[in-house]
Scaffold this motif. Structure first.
Motif, PDB file in Angstrom:
ATOM      1  N   SER A 131       3.716   8.259 -11.901  1.00 32.24           N
ATOM      2  CA  SER A 131       4.576   8.173 -13.075  1.00 32.24           C
ATOM      3  C   SER A 131       3.720   7.762 -14.269  1.00 32.24           C
ATOM      4  O   SER A 131       2.553   7.369 -14.111  1.00 32.24           O
ATOM      5  N   ALA A 132       4.282   7.809 -15.454  1.00 28.28           N
ATOM      6  CA  ALA A 132       3.544   7.383 -16.647  1.00 28.28           C
ATOM      7  C   ALA A 132       3.105   5.924 -16.495  1.00 28.28           C
ATOM      8  O   ALA A 132       1.978   5.565 -16.853  1.00 28.28           O
ATOM      9  N   ASN A 133       3.975   5.080 -15.943  1.00 22.69           N
ATOM     10  CA  ASN A 133       3.638   3.673 -15.732  1.00 22.69           C
ATOM     11  C   ASN A 133       2.529   3.527 -14.687  1.00 22.69           C
ATOM     12  O   ASN A 133       1.596   2.748 -14.866  1.00 22.69           O
ATOM     13  N   ASP A 134       2.636   4.282 -13.583  1.00 20.70           N
ATOM     14  CA  ASP A 134       1.592   4.250 -12.553  1.00 20.70           C
ATOM     15  C   ASP A 134       0.249   4.673 -13.133  1.00 20.70           C
ATOM     16  O   ASP A 134      -0.776   4.056 -12.838  1.00 20.70           O
ATOM     17  N   LEU A 135       0.252   5.723 -13.930  1.00 23.49           N
ATOM     18  CA  LEU A 135      -0.980   6.223 -14.530  1.00 23.49           C
ATOM     19  C   LEU A 135      -1.605   5.151 -15.424  1.00 23.49           C
ATOM     20  O   LEU A 135      -2.818   4.919 -15.380  1.00 23.49           O
ATOM     21  N   SER A 136      -0.779   4.476 -16.202  1.00 21.11           N
ATOM     22  CA  SER A 136      -1.273   3.402 -17.062  1.00 21.11           C
ATOM     23  C   SER A 136      -1.861   2.266 -16.228  1.00 21.11           C
ATOM     24  O   SER A 136      -2.949   1.752 -16.527  1.00 21.11           O
ATOM     25  N   GLU A 137      -1.159   1.886 -15.154  1.00 20.96           N
ATOM     26  CA  GLU A 137      -1.635   0.790 -14.307  1.00 20.96           C
ATOM     27  C   GLU A 137      -2.942   1.136 -13.597  1.00 20.96           C
ATOM     28  O   GLU A 137      -3.854   0.306 -13.537  1.00 20.96           O
ATOM     29  N   ILE A 138      -3.035   2.352 -13.057  1.00 20.57           N
ATOM     30  CA  ILE A 138      -4.260   2.707 -12.338  1.00 20.57           C
ATOM     31  C   ILE A 138      -5.440   2.840 -13.303  1.00 20.57           C
ATOM     32  O   ILE A 138      -6.561   2.485 -12.957  1.00 20.57           O
ATOM     33  N   CYS A 139      -5.183   3.287 -14.521  1.00 16.87           N
ATOM     34  CA  CYS A 139      -6.247   3.346 -15.528  1.00 16.87           C
ATOM     35  C   CYS A 139      -6.678   1.936 -15.938  1.00 16.87           C
ATOM     36  O   CYS A 139      -7.877   1.668 -16.072  1.00 16.87           O
ATOM     37  N   ASP A 140      -5.711   1.029 -16.122  1.00 14.39           N
ATOM     38  CA  ASP A 140      -6.055  -0.356 -16.452  1.00 14.39           C
ATOM     39  C   ASP A 140      -6.922  -0.970 -15.356  1.00 14.39           C
ATOM     40  O   ASP A 140      -7.949  -1.590 -15.640  1.00 14.39           O
ATOM     41  N   ALA A 141      -6.501  -0.801 -14.106  1.00 19.79           N
ATOM     42  CA  ALA A 141      -7.245  -1.367 -12.977  1.00 19.79           C
ATOM     43  C   ALA A 141      -8.635  -0.744 -12.881  1.00 19.79           C
ATOM     44  O   ALA A 141      -9.622  -1.437 -12.600  1.00 19.79           O
ATOM     45  N   THR A 142      -8.725   0.562 -13.130  1.00 24.97           N
ATOM     46  CA  THR A 142     -10.015   1.249 -13.090  1.00 24.97           C
ATOM     47  C   THR A 142     -10.952   0.683 -14.155  1.00 24.97           C
ATOM     48  O   THR A 142     -12.116   0.389 -13.875  1.00 24.97           O
ATOM     49  N   GLU A 143     -10.456   0.537 -15.379  1.00 26.09           N
ATOM     50  CA  GLU A 143     -11.276  -0.009 -16.462  1.00 26.09           C
ATOM     51  C   GLU A 143     -11.787  -1.406 -16.111  1.00 26.09           C
ATOM     52  O   GLU A 143     -12.968  -1.711 -16.309  1.00 26.09           O
ATOM     53  N   GLU A 144     -10.907  -2.238 -15.567  1.00 27.53           N
ATOM     54  CA  GLU A 144     -11.303  -3.599 -15.212  1.00 27.53           C
ATOM     55  C   GLU A 144     -12.352  -3.595 -14.104  1.00 27.53           C
ATOM     56  O   GLU A 144     -13.301  -4.389 -14.133  1.00 27.53           O
ATOM     57  N   ALA A 145     -12.181  -2.720 -13.120  1.00 22.14           N
ATOM     58  CA  ALA A 145     -13.155  -2.628 -12.030  1.00 22.14           C
ATOM     59  C   ALA A 145     -14.508  -2.138 -12.548  1.00 22.14           C
ATOM     60  O   ALA A 145     -15.557  -2.651 -12.132  1.00 22.14           O
ATOM     61  N   ILE A 146     -14.494  -1.168 -13.437  1.00 21.63           N
ATOM     62  CA  ILE A 146     -15.751  -0.666 -14.013  1.00 21.63           C
ATOM     63  C   ILE A 146     -16.470  -1.791 -14.755  1.00 21.63           C
ATOM     64  O   ILE A 146     -17.677  -1.993 -14.578  1.00 21.63           O
ATOM     65  N   LEU A 147     -15.744  -2.531 -15.566  1.00 19.34           N
ATOM     66  CA  LEU A 147     -16.353  -3.628 -16.328  1.00 19.34           C
ATOM     67  C   LEU A 147     -16.919  -4.713 -15.409  1.00 19.34           C
ATOM     68  O   LEU A 147     -17.868  -5.396 -15.762  1.00 19.34           O
ATOM     69  N   ALA A 148     -16.343  -4.838 -14.205  1.00 18.55           N
ATOM     70  CA  ALA A 148     -16.825  -5.832 -13.233  1.00 18.55           C
ATOM     71  C   ALA A 148     -17.938  -5.266 -12.347  1.00 18.55           C
ATOM     72  O   ALA A 148     -18.390  -5.929 -11.428  1.00 18.55           O
ATOM     73  N   LEU A 165       0.851  -1.187   0.000  1.00 19.04           N
ATOM     74  CA  LEU A 165       0.000   0.000   0.000  1.00 19.04           C
ATOM     75  C   LEU A 165       0.880   1.228   0.000  1.00 19.04           C
ATOM     76  O   LEU A 165       1.971   1.213   0.562  1.00 19.04           O
ATOM     77  N   GLU A 166       0.361   2.298  -0.597  1.00 21.76           N
ATOM     78  CA  GLU A 166       1.132   3.535  -0.641  1.00 21.76           C
ATOM     79  C   GLU A 166       0.189   4.721  -0.815  1.00 21.76           C
ATOM     80  O   GLU A 166      -0.732   4.664  -1.633  1.00 21.76           O
ATOM     81  N   THR A 167       0.422   5.770  -0.039  1.00 18.71           N
ATOM     82  CA  THR A 167      -0.257   7.034  -0.284  1.00 18.71           C
ATOM     83  C   THR A 167       0.602   7.790  -1.280  1.00 18.71           C
ATOM     84  O   THR A 167       1.792   8.011  -1.029  1.00 18.71           O
ATOM     85  N   VAL A 168       0.010   8.137  -2.417  1.00 19.30           N
ATOM     86  CA  VAL A 168       0.804   8.735  -3.492  1.00 19.30           C
ATOM     87  C   VAL A 168       0.448  10.202  -3.693  1.00 19.30           C
ATOM     88  O   VAL A 168      -0.695  10.611  -3.490  1.00 19.30           O
ATOM     89  N   THR A 169       1.446  10.968  -4.069  1.00 21.78           N
ATOM     90  CA  THR A 169       1.259  12.384  -4.385  1.00 21.78           C
ATOM     91  C   THR A 169       1.586  12.675  -5.845  1.00 21.78           C
ATOM     92  O   THR A 169       1.385  13.789  -6.313  1.00 21.78           O
ATOM     93  N   GLU A 170       2.095  11.669  -6.532  1.00 23.32           N
ATOM     94  CA  GLU A 170       2.333  11.789  -7.966  1.00 23.32           C
ATOM     95  C   GLU A 170       2.253  10.407  -8.582  1.00 23.32           C
ATOM     96  O   GLU A 170       2.442   9.395  -7.902  1.00 23.32           O
ATOM     97  N   LEU A 218      -4.848  14.179  -7.886  1.00 21.83           N
ATOM     98  CA  LEU A 218      -3.607  14.582  -7.215  1.00 21.83           C
ATOM     99  C   LEU A 218      -3.493  16.095  -7.043  1.00 21.83           C
ATOM    100  O   LEU A 218      -2.680  16.557  -6.247  1.00 21.83           O
ATOM    101  N   LEU A 219      -4.309  16.846  -7.754  1.00 26.30           N
ATOM    102  CA  LEU A 219      -4.265  18.308  -7.657  1.00 26.30           C
ATOM    103  C   LEU A 219      -5.168  18.858  -6.553  1.00 26.30           C
ATOM    104  O   LEU A 219      -5.068  20.034  -6.211  1.00 26.30           O
ATOM    105  N   ILE A 220      -6.027  18.023  -6.006  1.00 25.66           N
ATOM    106  CA  ILE A 220      -7.002  18.485  -5.012  1.00 25.66           C
ATOM    107  C   ILE A 220      -6.414  18.299  -3.618  1.00 25.66           C
ATOM    108  O   ILE A 220      -6.235  17.161  -3.168  1.00 25.66           O
TER     109      ILE A 220
END
Length: 181
Positions: free
Chosen positions: A22-39, A15-20, A62-64
């Protein structure tokens, strides 16, 4: 007992609290989000939006300043997240409570105990930020999330029969609360 009779889960969860992101992190969180939405667990989305919308959403989180983003990883890949949303500074009457929001876990990451760990981490984060109560809401159809919240000690405090509209039908929503002081 021989090792043929059971399977040992050797996946590493973190687990990690993130403040930024990376391009890879953004891709991974978007992939996971898409999969969760489909489920069926898309924290409001019923179908995955275009990728640029998802990327903008996560960059915006991250800007809020009132949001803390907690990500969960399985074998170093982002598999889910949740956020702690602090009330606006002018809301003195509710300054003691925060909202756990946008909780999700990709289906492939289930079964590793990560959902409970994410909720526990969010609760610990809220407590460390001085909150006494954590509130959340969830669609009644999101049974796995409900199980995680209840396993972490959240109590159902209300129901809204018109919480969401899915395929033309109303879906109830549940409101939960947990005192953490």
């Amino acid at each position: 007992m021989s090792s043929d009779n059971f399977t040992v889960d050797k996946a590493r969860t973190t687990l990690e609290t993130v403040t930024e992101l990376s391009a890879n992190d953004l891709s991974e969180i978007c992939d996971a989000t898409e999969e969760a939405i489909l489920a069926g667990g898309g924290f409001g989305w019923l179908a995955p939006p275009p990728r640029n919308i998802l990327e903008d959403y996560w960059r915006g989180v991250l800007l809020i300043p009132e949001r803390s983003l907690i990500v969960g990883k399985v074998d170093m890949v982002i598999a889910g997240s949740c956020q702690i949303l602090r009330p606006p500074r002018n809301n003195e009457a509710q300054a003691f409570a925060c909202q756990l929001t946008t909780f999700f876990l990709a289906p492939w990451a289930r079964g590793h105990g990560l959902a409970k760990r994410l909720v526990d981490e969010a609760t610990d984060t809220a407590k460390s930020q001085g909150f006494q109560v954590v509130n959340l809401d969830v669609r009644a159809t999101q049974e796995r999330a409900i199980q995680s919240f209840e396993a972490c000690g959240f109590q159902r405090v209300g129901t809204n029969p018109y919480y969401a509209l899915v395929d033309g039908d109303y879906v109830p929503g549940y409101y939960y609360s947990k005192e953490i002081r």
